[in-house]
Design a protein around this motif. Structure first.
Motif, mmCIF file in Angstrom:
data_model
loop_
_atom_site.group_PDB
_atom_site.id
_atom_site.type_symbol
_atom_site.label_atom_id
_atom_site.label_comp_id
_atom_site.label_asym_id
_atom_site.label_seq_id
_atom_site.Cartn_x
_atom_site.Cartn_y
_atom_site.Cartn_z
ATOM 1 N N ARG A 52 -0.703 -0.063 -7.573
ATOM 2 C CA ARG A 52 -1.550 0.904 -6.885
ATOM 3 C C ARG A 52 -2.927 0.918 -7.546
ATOM 4 O O ARG A 52 -3.039 1.048 -8.780
ATOM 5 C CB ARG A 52 -0.928 2.305 -6.968
ATOM 6 N N SER A 54 -6.640 2.810 -7.742
ATOM 7 C CA SER A 54 -7.280 4.079 -7.410
ATOM 8 C C SER A 54 -8.591 3.857 -6.668
ATOM 9 O O SER A 54 -9.254 2.827 -6.834
ATOM 10 C CB SER A 54 -7.534 4.891 -8.683
ATOM 11 N N TYR A 55 -8.933 4.824 -5.818
ATOM 12 C CA TYR A 55 -10.225 4.841 -5.116
ATOM 13 C C TYR A 55 -10.513 3.571 -4.319
ATOM 14 O O TYR A 55 -11.647 3.085 -4.278
ATOM 15 C CB TYR A 55 -11.363 5.113 -6.104
ATOM 16 N N GLY A 56 -9.465 3.013 -3.690
ATOM 17 C CA GLY A 56 -9.677 1.892 -2.786
ATOM 18 C C GLY A 56 -10.164 0.622 -3.440
ATOM 19 O O GLY A 56 -10.860 -0.178 -2.807
ATOM 20 N N ARG A 57 -9.774 0.399 -4.694
ATOM 21 C CA ARG A 57 -10.252 -0.793 -5.398
ATOM 22 C C ARG A 57 -9.236 -1.937 -5.401
ATOM 23 O O ARG A 57 -9.246 -2.797 -6.288
ATOM 24 C CB ARG A 57 -10.635 -0.410 -6.836
ATOM 25 N N GLU A 58 -8.369 -1.966 -4.384
ATOM 26 C CA GLU A 58 -7.349 -3.022 -4.342
ATOM 27 C C GLU A 58 -7.959 -4.412 -4.179
ATOM 28 O O GLU A 58 -7.452 -5.385 -4.745
ATOM 29 C CB GLU A 58 -6.315 -2.748 -3.239
ATOM 30 N N ASN A 97 -4.767 1.308 -0.846
ATOM 31 C CA ASN A 97 -4.659 1.288 -2.314
ATOM 32 C C ASN A 97 -3.521 0.430 -2.863
ATOM 33 O O ASN A 97 -3.310 0.397 -4.082
ATOM 34 C CB ASN A 97 -4.521 2.705 -2.881
#
Length: 234
Positions: A52, A54-58, A97
């Motif tokens: 996972r 955080s904050y859409g940093r995949e 995420n």
């Protein structure tokens, strides 16, 4: 089932196609920054870990891990957005995420706990198991489920949906295989989702993904005893 009356069942006929997805049908993963690509190669010492970010940093995490030589998969779909007054198709992450990393236990631990550049990454934990330290271990997904999930989502169809079970009106308990069209090779259960017949794919403890509309003629029921016999070999 009347809703699937014209689907071949395999009784007295040749067996349906194999349940196992061939790894060579899975596309290579590629870094968006450098173009570095990594091919999925099944090996006994690796598992599919769910991370996972955080904050859409995949995507940022995926680029880093791919450039380190590790296979990563992020499910995407196309959506339509208005950009500068014009409609455009852009990609978005299907499961926000979340990224799936095929690696060894040691390498997964390195990424999560010993790589400062990935400090925003955590494990997605298995809440149905307890390890020797009385904690939930990191969740891993079987190769069979993951390969099926990739085949279902790698086309990035804008009609893919990440759904709750309450959104799926299942037509029965049979496992089916899509035998033609954009989702050929995908296995799951038939359900009505958003008013359309779709095939719903399960990813244990992560969720359900519904394909786009699938015509009944493209669906083949996999006999229960055949599913069991094939699964036992995986």
């Amino acid at each position: 089932m009347s809703t699937l009356s014209n689907v071949e069942t395999g009784r007295g006929q040749a067996k349906p196609p194999s349940v196992r997805v061939a790894p060579d049908t899975i596309p290579e993963a590629k870094s968006s920054r450098t173009g570095v690509s990594v091919k999925y190669v099944p090996t006994p010492d690796k598992n599919w870990y769910v991370f996972r970010a955080s904050y859409g940093r995949e995507d940022k995490a995926s680029d880093y891990i791919l450039e380190d030589g590790t296979f990563v998969y992020i499910a995407k779909r196309y959506i339509r957005k208005t950009v500068n007054g014009k409609q455009k198709k852009v990609q978005e992450t299907l499961i926000p995420n979340i990224l799936f990393v095929y690696t060894s236990k040691e390498k997964a631990e390195e990424y999560i706990k010993h790589t400062p550049a990935l400090s925003y990454l955590t494990y997605y934990y298995n809440h149905f198991e307890i390890d020797d330290d009385l904690k939930n271990p990191p969740l891993t997904v079987s190769c069979k489920e993951m390969e099926n999930f990739i085949i279902a989502t790698c086309n990035k169809s804008e009609h893919l949906k990440f759904v709750e079970e309450s959104q799926c009106h299942f037509k029965g308990g049979e496992i089916v295989k899509v035998i033609d069209g954009l989702f050929k090779g995908v296995e799951g259960r038939v359900a009505r989702v958003s008013g359309q017949q779709r095939v719903v794919v399960t990813l244990s403890q992560v969720g359900l993904v519904a394909t786009a509309y699938i015509p009944t003629a493209f669906i083949q029921i996999i006999e229960k005893h055949e599913v069991d016999s094939i699964s036992s070999k995986i």
